[in-house]
Every structure is written in structure tokens, then in C-alpha cells.
Write a protein that holds these residues in place. Sequence first.
Motif, PDB file in Angstrom:
ATOM      1  N   ILE A  51       0.859  -1.192   0.000  1.00 26.55           N
ATOM      2  CA  ILE A  51       0.000   0.000   0.000  1.00 26.55           C
ATOM      3  C   ILE A  51       0.890   1.235   0.000  1.00 26.55           C
ATOM      4  O   ILE A  51       1.731   1.409   0.880  1.00 26.55           O
ATOM      5  CB  ILE A  51      -0.936   0.025   1.228  1.00 26.55           C
ATOM      6  CG1 ILE A  51      -1.874  -1.188   1.204  1.00 26.55           C
ATOM      7  CG2 ILE A  51      -1.747   1.333   1.261  1.00 26.55           C
ATOM      8  CD1 ILE A  51      -2.720  -1.353   2.462  1.00 26.55           C
TER       9      ILE A  51
ATOM     10  N   ALA B 162      -8.110   0.350   1.298  1.00 24.80           N
ATOM     11  CA  ALA B 162      -6.872  -0.092   0.641  1.00 24.80           C
ATOM     12  C   ALA B 162      -6.563  -1.535   1.032  1.00 24.80           C
ATOM     13  O   ALA B 162      -6.189  -2.360   0.189  1.00 24.80           O
ATOM     14  CB  ALA B 162      -5.722   0.836   1.027  1.00 24.80           C
TER      15      ALA B 162
ATOM     16  N   ILE C 291      -3.063   5.112  -2.492  1.00 24.60           N
ATOM     17  CA  ILE C 291      -4.031   6.110  -2.009  1.00 24.60           C
ATOM     18  C   ILE C 291      -3.534   7.421  -2.617  1.00 24.60           C
ATOM     19  O   ILE C 291      -2.576   8.011  -2.158  1.00 24.60           O
ATOM     20  CB  ILE C 291      -4.062   6.155  -0.471  1.00 24.60           C
ATOM     21  CG1 ILE C 291      -4.452   4.761   0.066  1.00 24.60           C
ATOM     22  CG2 ILE C 291      -5.041   7.211   0.029  1.00 24.60           C
ATOM     23  CD1 ILE C 291      -4.346   4.600   1.562  1.00 24.60           C
TER      24      ILE C 291
ATOM     25  N   LYS D  37     -10.384   5.205   4.164  1.00 24.04           N
ATOM     26  CA  LYS D  37      -9.544   4.987   2.983  1.00 24.04           C
ATOM     27  C   LYS D  37      -8.467   3.944   3.267  1.00 24.04           C
ATOM     28  O   LYS D  37      -8.157   3.114   2.420  1.00 24.04           O
ATOM     29  CB  LYS D  37      -8.888   6.303   2.551  1.00 24.04           C
ATOM     30  CG  LYS D  37      -9.867   7.259   1.919  1.00 24.04           C
ATOM     31  CD  LYS D  37      -9.206   8.581   1.622  1.00 24.04           C
ATOM     32  CE  LYS D  37     -10.249   9.539   1.055  1.00 24.04           C
ATOM     33  NZ  LYS D  37      -9.707  10.868   0.834  1.00 24.04           N
TER      34      LYS D  37
ATOM     35  N   VAL E 239      -1.902  -1.188  -3.949  1.00 28.22           N
ATOM     36  CA  VAL E 239      -2.952  -0.158  -3.883  1.00 28.22           C
ATOM     37  C   VAL E 239      -2.293   1.176  -3.571  1.00 28.22           C
ATOM     38  O   VAL E 239      -1.454   1.271  -2.677  1.00 28.22           O
ATOM     39  CB  VAL E 239      -4.002  -0.481  -2.791  1.00 28.22           C
ATOM     40  CG1 VAL E 239      -5.056   0.616  -2.723  1.00 28.22           C
ATOM     41  CG2 VAL E 239      -4.663  -1.819  -3.072  1.00 28.22           C
TER      42      VAL E 239
END
Length: 369
Positions: free
Chosen positions: A134, A326, A159, A322, A157
Amino acid sequence: MGRKKLTVSGRKKPTSSDVAARAGVSQATVSMVLNKKYNVSFSKEVVQKVEQAAKELGYVLPKRRTYGEERREKLLVVISPNLTNPYYVMLLQGIESRAAEQGFGIFVCNTQRDMKLEERYLKMIPFLNPHGIIYMCNPSRCFMTQVEEMSQKVPVVVINNQDERLNVDAVELDNSKLGRLMARHLLELGHKDVGYIAPPLTARQKQRSRRVEGFLKEFQQEGLGDRVIIRAADEQIDKDVPGIDSEYRIGYDLAKDLLKEHPDLTAIAGLNDMIAFGIMDALHDMKYKVPGDMSVMGCDNTLFAKVKKVSLTTIEHFVIYKGMDACDIIMKKMKSRAKKFTDMEPISIYHVEYEPKIVARGTTSYPRS
């Protein structure tokens, strides 16, 4: 009648002790020679003796599991640009809480916005062999291709800022929309002469510029664009290791400079809550009343914004959720790769976005008469 001696070639597998005995050296020497660890120098004769003894006995080095293999089922790597801003701590909290529910631990890499550190962590990731990665911000542009290639092997992932299109899963944030929402709140209260304080607005940190642009655009639509004064910190700040109060300091110092030049302002917005806290303290030291003399607002709705004596007007964009999302995307990808319903592996790219909301508290009001 004496007992028959059991030979190594009989019923038991040869060991490193057997090799050591045959070669006439210590067990440690056998280990170092066969593992090719030549940091201790051995004569050619010793190396040949050990290798010959191992060959004659049929000794094979036991296969060792690497650290990454042992941890793979329990590890997610999280890459953070900064842990001095509560925004990233909140993201991390969301990630960690969801990871813990699924029995995963996390390995946090804090790059401090340093590209060399980011590159170093990216090189470490294959050795950690995680189940997912992430990024709590956009990867640096020069590493985009590398991150996209990694996503072919392990779920990744990001953000990120919505304007940066990546071929990886993303939990998105429209920074332009956040800026517009901040401006709309001040315009509806009747503010026309406003300041906006931001960290360095560099090409690497486009998300910051998007937020400022959104704010300015909203004022321009009302014909008030020339009455918005934007102050951004010097680029050098991003090159230094961030201190615990770096963003607070930006708000404090630039608010003082701004008001010396533009005492007619009635409101100042900070790009985030930490900057807004610095603005509020500068106003306090300059004997301004908030919101009577000056309205202040931030963005991110961090923990301290809701403290009653602070009561900062800010923007909620669901940061903890959020982080959870993720993590959820990674778990989904892991499950889809584990269960085969077709001969082909499905290719899917998730994009999640939350609608931001104004949290009006006690630091914004109508402009002074």
C-alpha cells in the motif's frame, strides 16, 4: 564378536559433522566453504578437501527458507511519505486495524519524501516477499513503471490524487474538489479578501497544487481571483528531513508574513489541519480574535481539530476508511488469485472515492465589519 560399525553410507544421511571429520576440518569451516562465504580466507587445499569430502559422502546443503517466505502469509508493506502529519497516522490506523482483523502484520517504510529512501525501500520489497503493498501517496514519477510492474506479481494499492492515472488499484482523492469546497464555505460566509497557506508547491507534489487551484478557481468564478493571496513555503523544506512541527511551522511563519503585507484579509485557509493550527497560534500571538477578527479553516479533520478549545473548521474526507479500503482491495485480490473460476486470471482495477464534507466548527464566521 565385535559389533559391525554403522557407516555413513548405510542407513543415515550424511551430516556436516561427517564432512568435517572426513576433510579434517571444523564444522564451521564446512558451513562457510559450502555456503561460499569466503569472508574468511581458506587455502585452495582446504576448499578442495571440503568439497571432495562432501561429494564422496553425497552431502547436500539443507534448503533454508528465507525470512520473506516465512513471513509471506502475514505481511503487508506500507509506504508512507511522512509520519509527522496526523493525516498519514490516521491512514495507517485504518490500514492496521483492517490488517489485524485478517491476521496480517504491516511493515511501514517512511520515505520522508526522499527519493533515495523510496528507491531503497522498493529494492527491499522482493526480499520481504509481502502479500500486498500500500502506497499512502502517489509514487514518485520515476518509480511509476516499477510500481506498475510490481502490481503484476503482488496486489498494489495507491491512495492517490485522482488526477494521476495509474494502472494499479487506487483509493482516490479529488484534491481540486477539496479546494473548491473550502473556498465555497468562505464565500458563502461573505469573505472576499482571503489568504491561502501551503507547503512547497513542487512538480513532485501535484496534489497540493490541485487543492490550491481548486480553491482559487472557485474565487475566480465569483470575479474575486485577484483577492486571493497564496503563500507557499520554500522548496528547500521538502528536501530536509521533516521535523515533528514542520507543517505547523509553515502555518505559523507564513501567517505572520502574510498579515504584515495584507492586514485587510478576513480569512486564511491552510492546505491541511497542521498548517491551520500554526496559523491559529500566529493569530493568537498577534492579538487577532478567531473568528471575530479572522476566520481560519483547514482540511483533513484530524483528531486535534475537534478539541473544544481548537474547534477548527475543516474538511472531512474519511481518511481512516480509505486506509481500510486499501486493505480490503488487497484481500479481494488475494482471494481472486487463490480461487480459479476460469482458465485465465481476471484483470481488475478498483477505484474508490469518498465525497468530502465541510465540518463547520468555531473558527469560521462572517467577516468583520
